[in-house]
Design a protein around this motif. Structure first.
Motif: not given
Length: 260
Positions: A196-204
């Motif tokens: 559920g960590q969408a912002r981190t997922a996008r960055q990675e």
């Protein structure tokens, strides 16, 4: 045996199996392997396939098991690059049969490309099982197997498998650090999505896309852009998600045009 990283897979060099001052190398085999590598590096997978098929036939003529292993593996990798997953599996099975006929132990490299082919075909359980048969003795093969296990586990909805695979890819720099960083970034993005960590997922995912681009691995670059698009959508950035999806689609369209 010399190994190098090509398009996020391991391509083996045609170094020959026999050594010593009184042993002549087979130049026909060596030339075919070298020509196949050159064609592959220039993204001419069709030409590489022709050369590796010739090398495999030459290895049969020589009755040389190590050369068969190398040529068969490279041929399977090339077929996978051409998106011929089933033909890649058929090549692996034939190579294993010919090696067994000669009492030669199967190489783990075959299991790595087998896992990649099974994943491409959507046979995720089998892809995961194949990846798990690879030991960590060869660092590069172990890293590839961990990545394939991770994406297969993700496709199966197994966050535990994904997390375990991520833990097996070291952070330290090495000869293949760009590939390792790309794989870590992609697996991290996939795991972040599941947590559920969408912002981190996008960055990675965007980091993975940049690294794949540097490796000339455009297929997996587009895949990373897809992950970034999903993450952007879940973060509420609809416009950003649409742009990322379109970028990935444009890359795939061009890839299909160049290989049609």
């Amino acid at each position: 045996m010399k190994r190098s990283l090509i398009l996020a897979v391991l391509l083996l060099a045609g170094c020959g199996s026999a050594t010593g001052p009184d042993v002549k190398s087979d130049t026909v085999y060596g030339n075919a392997m070298d020509a196949g590598r050159s064609a592959f590096e220039l993204a001419h997978a069709d030409q590489a396939q022709t050369q590796y098929e010739a090398a495999y036939k030459r290895a049969l003529l020589r009755d040389d098991a190590p050369d068969l292993a190398d040529a068969g593996y490279n041929l399977a990798v090339t077929l996978l690059a051409r998106n011929e997953g089933q033909k890649a599996l058929d090549t692996i099975n034939q190579t294993r049969s010919d090696l067994a006929l000669r009492g030669h132990r199967e190489t783990e490299a075959l299991s790595v490309v087998q896992s990649a082919a099974l994943y491409r075909l959507g046979r995720y359980d089998e892809a995961l099982n194949a990846a798990r048969t690879v030991s960590l003795q060869d660092v590069n093969l172990g890293e590839r197997a961990a990545y394939l296990a991770g994406i297969s586990g993700d496709a199966l909805g197994r966050a535990d498998v994904l997390a375990a695979a991520l833990s097996h890819i070291p952070m330290e720099k090495g000869a293949s650090s760009t590939l390792w960083r790309a794989d870590r970034a992609e697996l991290s993005a996939r795991l972040a999505l599941r947590q559920g960590q969408a912002r981190t997922a996008r960055q990675e995912a965007l980091q993975a896309a940049d690294l794949r681009r540097n490796l000339l691995d455009y297929r997996d670059m587009a895949q990373a852009l897809d992950i970034a698009a999903i993450a952007a959508s879940r973060a509420g950035d609809v416009a950003g998600a649409q742009a990322l999806t379109q970028r990935a689609a444009q890359s795939r369209t061009q890839d299909q045009a160049e290989h049609s």
